[in-house]
Design an enzyme around this catalytic site. Sequence first.
Site, PDB file in Angstrom:
ATOM      1  N   HIS A   1       0.952  -1.278  -0.082  1.00 39.12           N
ATOM      2  CA  HIS A   1      -0.106   0.069   0.049  1.00 39.12           C
ATOM      3  C   HIS A   1       0.925   1.095   0.022  1.00 39.12           C
ATOM      4  O   HIS A   1       1.899   1.396   0.660  1.00 39.12           O
ATOM      5  CB  HIS A   1      -1.071   0.139   1.287  1.00 39.12           C
TER       6      HIS A   1
ATOM      7  N   ARG B   1      -5.750 -12.220  -3.167  1.00 41.20           N
ATOM      8  CA  ARG B   1      -6.826 -11.327  -2.834  1.00 41.20           C
ATOM      9  C   ARG B   1      -7.312 -10.664  -4.334  1.00 41.20           C
ATOM     10  O   ARG B   1      -6.563 -10.299  -4.882  1.00 41.20           O
ATOM     11  CB  ARG B   1      -6.262 -10.156  -1.700  1.00 41.20           C
TER      12      ARG B   1
ATOM     13  N   GLU C   1     -15.303  -5.573   5.506  1.00 41.82           N
ATOM     14  CA  GLU C   1     -14.535  -4.346   5.811  1.00 41.82           C
ATOM     15  C   GLU C   1     -15.526  -2.969   6.182  1.00 41.82           C
ATOM     16  O   GLU C   1     -15.111  -2.450   6.924  1.00 41.82           O
ATOM     17  CB  GLU C   1     -14.222  -3.817   4.339  1.00 41.82           C
TER      18      GLU C   1
ATOM     19  N   ASP D   1     -11.131   0.709   5.838  1.00 42.11           N
ATOM     20  CA  ASP D   1     -12.565   0.800   5.173  1.00 42.11           C
ATOM     21  C   ASP D   1     -13.729   1.065   6.327  1.00 42.11           C
ATOM     22  O   ASP D   1     -14.615   1.924   6.135  1.00 42.11           O
ATOM     23  CB  ASP D   1     -13.060  -0.172   3.987  1.00 42.11           C
TER      24      ASP D   1
ATOM     25  N   ARG E   1      -4.574  -4.021   9.815  1.00 39.73           N
ATOM     26  CA  ARG E   1      -4.329  -2.789  10.248  1.00 39.73           C
ATOM     27  C   ARG E   1      -3.316  -2.015   9.128  1.00 39.73           C
ATOM     28  O   ARG E   1      -2.550  -2.294   8.663  1.00 39.73           O
ATOM     29  CB  ARG E   1      -3.651  -2.678  11.498  1.00 39.73           C
TER      30      ARG E   1
ATOM     31  N   ARG F   1      -9.956   5.163  -1.651  1.00 39.32           N
ATOM     32  CA  ARG F   1      -9.248   4.173  -1.307  1.00 39.32           C
ATOM     33  C   ARG F   1      -8.977   4.755   0.176  1.00 39.32           C
ATOM     34  O   ARG F   1      -8.858   5.869   0.381  1.00 39.32           O
ATOM     35  CB  ARG F   1      -8.151   3.793  -1.434  1.00 39.32           C
TER      36      ARG F   1
END
Length: 918
Positions: A147, A416, A538, A578, A616, A749
């Site tokens: 990320h 994923r 989420e 989220d 997290r 996001r």
Amino acid sequence: MDTPERDKDAALGDDIRLLGRILGDTIRSHEGDFTFDLIESIRKLAVASRRLEDVASRKSLARTLDALTDDQAVVVVRAFSYFSLLANIAEDRHHLRRGRANRRSGAAPLASTLRGLFQDARERGTKQDEALARLSRVRVTPVLTAHPTEVQRKSTLDLQLEISSRLGERDNPDILPEEKTAIDMRLRALVETLWQTRILRAVKLAVRDEIENALSYFGYSFIDVVPRVQAEVEDAVAQLPGDFGRPELPPVLTVGSWVGGDRDGNPFVTADMLEYAFRRQGECIFDHYLAEVHALGAELPLSRTLARVTPALEALAERSPDKSPHRQSEPYRRALTGIYARLASTARSFGLHSEQRSALGEADPYPDAASFLAELDVIDTSLRGHGGGLLADGRLRSLRKAVGAFGFHLATVDLRQNSEIHEEVIAELLREAKVTPGYVTLPEEQRQKILRAELASPRQLRSSFATYSDLTKGELAILETAAAVHRQRGAESIRQYVISKAESVSDMLEVAVLLKEVGLLTPGELPASKLQIVPLFETIRDLRAAPDTMREWFALPEAKSIVKSLGAVQEVMLGYSDSNKDGGYTTSNWELYKAEVALVQVFKQAGTKMRFFHGRGGTVGRGGGPSYEAILAQPPGSVQGELRLTEQGEVIASKYSNRDIGQRNLEALVAATVRAMMDSDPHAKHEDYHVVMDELSATAFKAYRELVYETDGFVDYFRASTPIGEIAELNIGSRPASRKASVRIEDLRAIPWVFSWAQCRVMLPGWFGFGSAVESFLVRRGPAGQELLSEMWRSWPFFRAMLSNLEMLLAKTDLAVAARYKDLVPDPVLAEAIFSRIRTELDATMRAYFSITGSLGFLESNPTLARSIRNRFPYLDPLNHLQVELIKRFRAGEVDDKVKRGIHLTINGLAAGLRNSG
């Protein structure tokens, strides 16, 4: 600060001044006296403005910064950004220095260390068999993600690591003056290199780059530290009362990764990228194994005439292709050259390129990592059986522990994908197979019936006569690659398939059918799977529905069979980012807690072991904060030994780019997991507190949703008053900032959402709504309510951890700085209307925090963080000011590269200074 604290931090001050002086000299040398004097005057004004709260200095600082040319602004931003980086290095080095000083002085170990954990165990009278029973169930897995909030390049990170190492060398009490001079000269060279090294990436990161970045942390810390922690755990158990001696425990630590397997919203993660990830991971770990085996050969020249060996070791030596007469009487070396040859052959069979020397002969490859470990165990047994325990406890033991943790795969890579993609692919497969033309329109019950029938059938849905979309071909290709990797590298290479936006049982069944298509699930009335099918809950709605979804899943015979085939363990992932963006800080925390409490009961009723995967982020607004406290704050019964959690963005560098710091963080994860297991009562505690949290959450949720999702113009305010647009253009990740081509908050996001608020020092996702909730609660409950909230803070780990993280964000929030960003909003009426609501809520939240905790200031219990903030904030203020000024120029039409580069440099500098900002 009192004198003892000042004395303890004197070395930190010395390091910061040293690095600051070197940076200043470097700037003077490369940019000239005028630029140096300008930067120095800005620094002095910033310090006076922040620390002395001098209004005249604040005005003068603003005038000076606003008057800078574009070229000057870029140099000033670089200077203050590099100072933040150097201050980070000094602080991290000081943490290590203080830790070592405390150990030398005999201070009690921290509870978050292995020493603290096992000291408590000894004081409680824990026996070896009790410790073994608990530790044999422990498996903690930090999972690295790609990320994009890590804005540092590897080039600059490597330079920082050497600067840290050189600072450590200066602490040597035996250092000679000329040696210290040489170190200082090297520090100057490193800072000069840093100043002339491009801090920003010239092009956007590709998935290959993210794979390489993730791999670097194995070299920095994981490959050395994971085996070390394993060995220390086993040594500590051996010191407890009992007759077992030193145990050989299953790995208590492994490492996971999403890099190369996480394709949710990232079209660039393909089958080729998954294959590349495993090829590079294999090269990394095989290079380590080959180097260590070669080094072991040099360490074990033991002669048969002087050292006895076991028959198994003799046989291993005889099988070696090493026929050199010089080593015929050296069985350990011959055995190790044989092991080296087999390792090299295994690497070649995997298609790996090795940097190590060639083997002395040919040998059969290992069928799996367990066979490699078994031959190392032969050497270990022979040494220990013949007086060579000290030799076995060195490099050989570390290598054996590494093989146990890393196998032939290094890191377990998760797959994923979003449930909507699965739905689309399954619909196409079913349509082309003439099963049903309109799967997407079917109700849940009908979907489940069709999918269960497919799981029972041995035939594949795919047909060589059908033409499939690129989406379906791509999804099946990555699954085919995963199946091939699984066969070649072993079951640990890929263990999980995570389903984003999981809302129903059919979402899980769809993945089961896709796994069946590539041989990762065996069909039948009672199917068996090779991968965990992991739903990711989420949003607030998904978290609330999670217990019913899992209850319905466990009711299916097929699901029971799948879970049984995986050791009667079911993993569930909880999404912090989220849920926070969806419902705000207070509600997200509470709904996550409640979901865990309810899921504990669902799993107990189903007779299934539970493993939580905590998604997290780095900052509090995305579930961040200290991992140790977060694990201890989990509901009773929810930590059952196995625990996975994501490590994201710049937090990875701060935790794992240094071996010693990496060990501290990994120890904390293990210690917290073991301690949390001790509180295993599955019955909910503090039920009266739960009622209070329901009330607080409902009010906080309403306040947050009203602002973010129901206020006209809020999206315009957010996009104008934060650098979200500029962040989206940064070359810091391969994934788009939004899931869809839209400006809606819903489609943004969570990472850039939180990152943007951090940049402008509002930190809104980490606190908004809590103040309104407490005020409303106290109106209803009065003084008794105030005492109840304070009692919750004193006695309930969940509430205490929630407020501790809230406190950290409040301490970093600065609306005086944020007010400048408000001026970026074209509509001044809208800007003032929304900013005043933010200011009102912040005031309420701060009052609530202080009234509950009784604190007189922020971070009273965390003087280290308080010192850090006090030291660095004066150097962040110019970055914030210049960010606003440069954004104004850019949005006014100054679109040249200097302005744009200056904005991106401020984003980088602020991220470095704030540290856990994304």
